[in-house]
Scaffold this motif. Structure first.
Motif, PDB file in Angstrom:
ATOM      1  N   TYR A 530       1.149  -0.783  -0.261  1.00  0.00           N
ATOM      2  CA  TYR A 530      -0.111   0.058  -0.237  1.00  0.00           C
ATOM      3  C   TYR A 530       0.893   1.275  -0.013  1.00  0.00           C
ATOM      4  CZ  TYR A 530      -3.954   3.688   1.111  1.00  0.00           C
ATOM      5  OH  TYR A 530      -5.028   4.418   1.245  1.00  0.00           O
ATOM      6  N   ASP A 531       0.865   1.843  -1.264  1.00  0.00           N
ATOM      7  CA  ASP A 531       1.949   3.332  -1.311  1.00  0.00           C
ATOM      8  C   ASP A 531       3.162   2.791  -2.056  1.00  0.00           C
ATOM      9  OD1 ASP A 531      -0.899   4.305  -1.918  1.00  0.00           O
ATOM     10  OD2 ASP A 531      -0.266   5.591  -0.094  1.00  0.00           O
ATOM     11  N   LEU A 564      -2.565   1.972  -5.062  1.00  0.00           N
ATOM     12  CA  LEU A 564      -2.281   3.352  -4.827  1.00  0.00           C
ATOM     13  C   LEU A 564      -2.851   4.236  -4.279  1.00  0.00           C
ATOM     14  CD1 LEU A 564       0.058   3.769  -8.388  1.00  0.00           C
ATOM     15  CD2 LEU A 564       0.604   4.161  -5.725  1.00  0.00           C
ATOM     16  N   SER A 565      -2.859   4.921  -3.148  1.00  0.00           N
ATOM     17  CA  SER A 565      -3.976   5.764  -2.854  1.00  0.00           C
ATOM     18  C   SER A 565      -4.544   7.475  -3.007  1.00  0.00           C
ATOM     19  CB  SER A 565      -3.580   5.668  -1.684  1.00  0.00           C
ATOM     20  OG  SER A 565      -2.628   6.936  -0.598  1.00  0.00           O
ATOM     21  N   HIS A 566      -3.536   7.986  -3.161  1.00  0.00           N
ATOM     22  CA  HIS A 566      -4.009   9.021  -4.226  1.00  0.00           C
ATOM     23  C   HIS A 566      -2.491   9.191  -4.626  1.00  0.00           C
ATOM     24  CE1 HIS A 566      -2.339  10.403  -0.321  1.00  0.00           C
ATOM     25  NE2 HIS A 566      -2.636  11.662  -0.637  1.00  0.00           N
ATOM     26  N   ALA A 572       3.044   8.034  -4.117  1.00  0.00           N
ATOM     27  CA  ALA A 572       2.603   7.483  -5.141  1.00  0.00           C
ATOM     28  C   ALA A 572       4.240   7.982  -6.480  1.00  0.00           C
ATOM     29  CB  ALA A 572       1.672   7.324  -6.280  1.00  0.00           C
ATOM     30  N   THR A 589      -6.196   1.550  -7.989  1.00  0.00           N
ATOM     31  CA  THR A 589      -5.854   2.700  -7.892  1.00  0.00           C
ATOM     32  C   THR A 589      -7.172   3.716  -8.389  1.00  0.00           C
ATOM     33  OG1 THR A 589      -4.176   4.436  -7.821  1.00  0.00           O
ATOM     34  CG2 THR A 589      -4.213   3.263  -9.423  1.00  0.00           C
ATOM     35  N   CYS A 599     -11.067   2.412  -7.303  1.00  0.00           N
ATOM     36  CA  CYS A 599     -11.291   2.247  -5.250  1.00  0.00           C
ATOM     37  C   CYS A 599     -13.084   1.912  -5.081  1.00  0.00           C
ATOM     38  CB  CYS A 599     -10.764   3.492  -4.664  1.00  0.00           C
ATOM     39  SG  CYS A 599      -8.721   3.082  -4.882  1.00  0.00           S
ATOM     40  N   SER A 626      -8.661   9.627  -1.185  1.00  0.00           N
ATOM     41  CA  SER A 626      -7.555   8.392  -1.393  1.00  0.00           C
ATOM     42  C   SER A 626      -8.435   6.857  -1.189  1.00  0.00           C
ATOM     43  CB  SER A 626      -6.879   8.631   0.902  1.00  0.00           C
ATOM     44  OG  SER A 626      -6.223   9.641   0.942  1.00  0.00           O
ATOM     45  N   CYS A 627      -7.582   5.603  -1.489  1.00  0.00           N
ATOM     46  CA  CYS A 627      -8.271   4.389  -1.686  1.00  0.00           C
ATOM     47  C   CYS A 627      -8.139   4.349  -0.198  1.00  0.00           C
ATOM     48  CB  CYS A 627      -7.722   3.605  -2.327  1.00  0.00           C
ATOM     49  SG  CYS A 627      -8.482   2.584  -2.973  1.00  0.00           S
TER      50      CYS A 627
END
Length: 761
Positions: A530-531, A564-566, A572, A589, A599, A626-627
């Motif tokens: 995650y990220d 990728l959250s954002h 990222a 993402t 997401c 954000s995811c």
């Protein structure tokens, strides 16, 4: 064997495992006891001296007081190395110049500043700084920059606020370096020649660095024990031949005169190379070996090696933190070990038979040296160069016979030509030609597969135990031979497949990527990430420096999911690098990547774990886009909300998403705009982890956020304080391990503040 020196060296080396160092008053008391104990036990006295001296040395080095009349601090320093330059941004190492004549040891700073002026090695500047401590990110498998800086006597980092040049390059070497760069600029191998002649490796091109790393020949262009030893052998060999012809009767006098000339030549070469710490160690070692051989007091090669090691560690106890000490003394110890019992060649052998005998001996030394140093390289750097044996078999003799003596001759003739006002270019062209076979081989090497084989620490450790088992099999007898199968056991266990491990156990690793986020979920040799943390410019990415080395260290061969959250760089920035390294990974993402899983709320199964994507319901820019991911094994869960703020938290609660969690990665690094009271009560975590850099400029995690979680009785940990944070979730519960506190709880991994030394924890 000198018991005092043995006790000192053995105890000082054990400092690699010390959890802390004695305080200054306690170190002084131990020093007094060491002097008293000299009368009864030299071994114990040497050990006590090592304990006291390591602490006193570090105190003297790390305590720094700047000009009290200036705020921020101001220092005067000489530029000794241009580490990196990108446009008008400069990274450089400076030696702090003290006002008083005695300042031991030398102290250095690593500075970064923006300047359109040309900066040269040897210049003296006055700097106004925004200082930073040497405390660095720490993760398994990653290069330990904090220990490296300590080994180089770099006591702090900093951003330059203002700088004023005081003096032009000082000293003969600085002027020679500027001139030689100009003369070598047109030669294809000028960058490597500069490293061999004056010890400046800053100009080595990326292509040449890659070739040196892949071929395991980087030591050939670093002026160290090999270069000084080869030069000494050449000088003594040629000098012995000439003096033997001129004065054949003065045998002992000839030996002493030749040894003196050899030491002068080696000292001159080391001085012109800048007398860096590795060069100093090599020179000290060579001086001790030659002098002790001349006085014939210590016949054993290992006793001479002990003397050299003692002097090196007395002058610089922090050298144990650098790879150079282990590679230099390790190589010499291996050579002594395998050659001390070899018989001399039979006098009846012909010249051709003697040559074959010497080639056979060289081959036996080289393959043993390459194998042993390869394992040491695996321990120090986490991987192996498979072609290193072949390249070293070819180019170590070539450099010893041709390149190194030619480098010294070219340097001396070039310097003489400068002072006579005559251009001497032929030796430079010959040296360029002599280096060409190696650089041409680099091009050939680039077409071969498997240039570098990363290895997990489990594999490297198992191979080391296996090597010890082989040595014991060859040397041991009697009761000791029962240890052989025990030493081979780790290697046998390494071949067991990952699926034989506990299927219900999984790990969560919150990596230390400074002020950013990267989390790895590991189960049975596979991973979800995650990220990726941040990337800066073309040459730096935490994905390259931290994530991939961590995966190799853990022996993780498969990366299944990348979330990728954002789009923020600190989350990222390393995405493209990871996607290039793992092209088969499934991407989750809302960013514009073709084929990515979005997401929108959904549930996936991975390795027996439930992977729930909780939102957002609609793509949106910014932190609230954000995811949000929740990972659960049915009993315990980890919630990763990215950078969502209170508005995003409220949206999750409104849509009745399952946010209850055992472990929570605090939203937005512990910002006060997140972790609202309602969200904390709904998630009700027992453990909270903060992805926040040490002494970050935002002050994350905020005190108010920490208080809110404390009111909920949650245990709280931050990567800034602990380095990498690893959680093991199994049938027994959850175990939290911090890098600084649990995984590598050694004094040099603790947090340091600028200009201070003590027990930082």
């Amino acid at each position: 064997m000198n018991r005092f020196m043995f006790g000192y060296c053995a105890t000082l080396i054990s400092a690699l495992l010390w959890p802390t160092l004695p305080t200054f008053p306690l170190a002084c008391a131990v020093l007094v006891i060491a002097v008293i104990m000299l009368k009864w036990s030299k071994l114990l006295a040497g050990s006590l001296l090592a304990i006291a001296w390591m602490s006193l040395f570090c105190h003297q080095l790390l305590v720094f007081t700047s000009d009290k009349s200036s705020e921020p601090p101001s220092v005067r320093g000489e530029i000794i190395s241009l580490v990196y330059r990108n446009g008008d941004w400069i990274n450089a190492d400076i030696r702090i110049l003290a006002d008083h004549p005695f300042h031991f040891p030398d102290k250095y700073l690593r500075l970064r500043w923006q300047s359109e002026q040309k900066v040269a090695i040897g210049e003296v500047w006055q700097f106004t700084l925004a200082p930073k401590p040497i405390t660095s990110v720490l993760n398994q498998g990653e290069f330990n920059q904090q220990a490296y800086l300590l080994s180089k006597h770099i006591i702090g980092k900093g951003r330059v606020i203002a700088a004023k040049r005081l003096l032009p390059p000082q000293g003969m070497r600085a002027k020679l370096l500027t001139k030689l760069r100009q003369d070598l600029a047109s030669l294809a191998n000028g960058d490597l020649m500069l490293a061999l002649m004056l010890g400046d490796k800053q100009q080595i091109s990326d292509a040449h660095w890659q070739g040196l790393r892949q071929s395991g020949t980087g030591h050939l262009v670093t002026i160290s024990g090999l270069h000084l030893s080869v030069l000494a052998i050449w000088v003594m060999g040629l000098g012995g031949y000439l003096l033997g012809r001129l004065t054949p009767r003065l045998g002992l006098g000839n030996r002493q005169a030749i040894a003196l000339v050899a030491l002068i030549c080696c000292g001159l070469y080391a001085f012109l190379a800048g007398l860096g710490l590795p060069t100093q160690r090599a020179l000290i070692m060579l001086v001790m070996v030659i002098l002790l051989g001349l006085i014939r007091r210590y016949a054993s090669p290992f006793e001479r090696l002990l003397w050299a090691l003692f002097i090196v560690l007395l002058l610089d106890p922090l050298s144990i933190l650098g790879a150079g000490l282990w590679l230099s003394f390790g190589a010499l110890a291996i050579i002594l070990w395998f050659t001390q019992s070899w018989p001399a060649p039979d006098e009846r052998l012909s010249s051709w038979q003697r040559l074959k005998w010497r080639l056979k001996q060289m081959w036996q030394i080289q393959w043993r040296l390459s194998l042993s140093l390869g394992l040491l390289q695996g321990l120090l750097f986490g991987g192996f160069a498979p072609y290193a044996l072949i390249f070293n078999l070819i180019f170590v003799p070539w450099f010893s016979l041709v390149v190194i003596p030619l480098s010294f001759m070219a340097l001396i003739t070039w310097i003489i030509g400068i002072y006579l006002g005559v251009s001497v270019s032929l030796p430079l062209y010959l040296l360029d030609l002599a280096i060409s076979p190696m650089t041409l081989a680099f091009d050939w090497l680039g077409e071969l597969p498997l240039h570098w084989l990363p290895a997990s620490m489990q594999l490297v450790s198992a191979l080391v135990f296996g090597l010890l088992g082989l040595i014991l099999w060859r040397l041991a007898s009697g009761a000791w031979r029962w240890m052989i199968p025990v030493l081979f056991m780790p290697l046998c266990l390494w071949f067991l497949p990952q699926r034989l491990t506990d299927p219900k156990s999984w790990q969560v690793h919150l990596l230390d990527v400074g002020q950013g986020l990267s989390l790895v979920v590991e189960k049975q040799g596979r991973a979800l990430i995650y990220d990726t943390g941040a990337a800066f410019g073309e040459h730096f990415s935490y994905a390259d420096r931290v994530i991939v080395p961590f995966l190799h260290y853990r022996g993780i061969g498969e990366l299944d999911y990348l979330v990728l959250s954002h789009s923020d760089n600190d989350h990222a920035g390393g995405a493209d690098y990871l996607l290039g390294r793992y092209p088969k990974v499934k991407l989750v993402t809302d960013l514009s990547y073709p084929g990515a899983i979005d997401c929108r709320p959904k549930s996936l199964n991975w390795q027996g774990l439930r992977l729930e994507i909780l939102g957002p319901r609609e793509p949106q820019p910014g932190n609230n886009g954000s995811c949000v991911v929740r990972i659960s094994d049915g009993r315990r869960s980890v919630l990763i909300p990215g950078d969502i703020e209170s508005e995003g938290e409220q949206s999750l609660l409104t849509q009745s998403a399952e946010v209850g969690s055992t472990v929570l990665i605090a939203a937005h690094h512990g910002s006060n705009t997140s972790s609202s009271g309602a969200f904390i009560r709904a998630s009700a975590p027992g453990i909270v982890l903060y992805a926040a850099g040490f002494n970050n400029r935002y002050g994350f995690p905020k005190a108010e956020v920490v208080r809110r979680f404390r009111d909920q009785k949650a245990l709280q940990y931050s990567t800034g304080d602990n380095g990498q944070l690893s959680l093991k979730l199994d049938e027994q519960g959850i175990t939290v391990l911090g890098y600084r506190r649990d995984l590598a709880p050694f004094w040099y991994n603790q947090r340091f503040e600028f200009g201070e030394f003590g027990n930082p924890e």
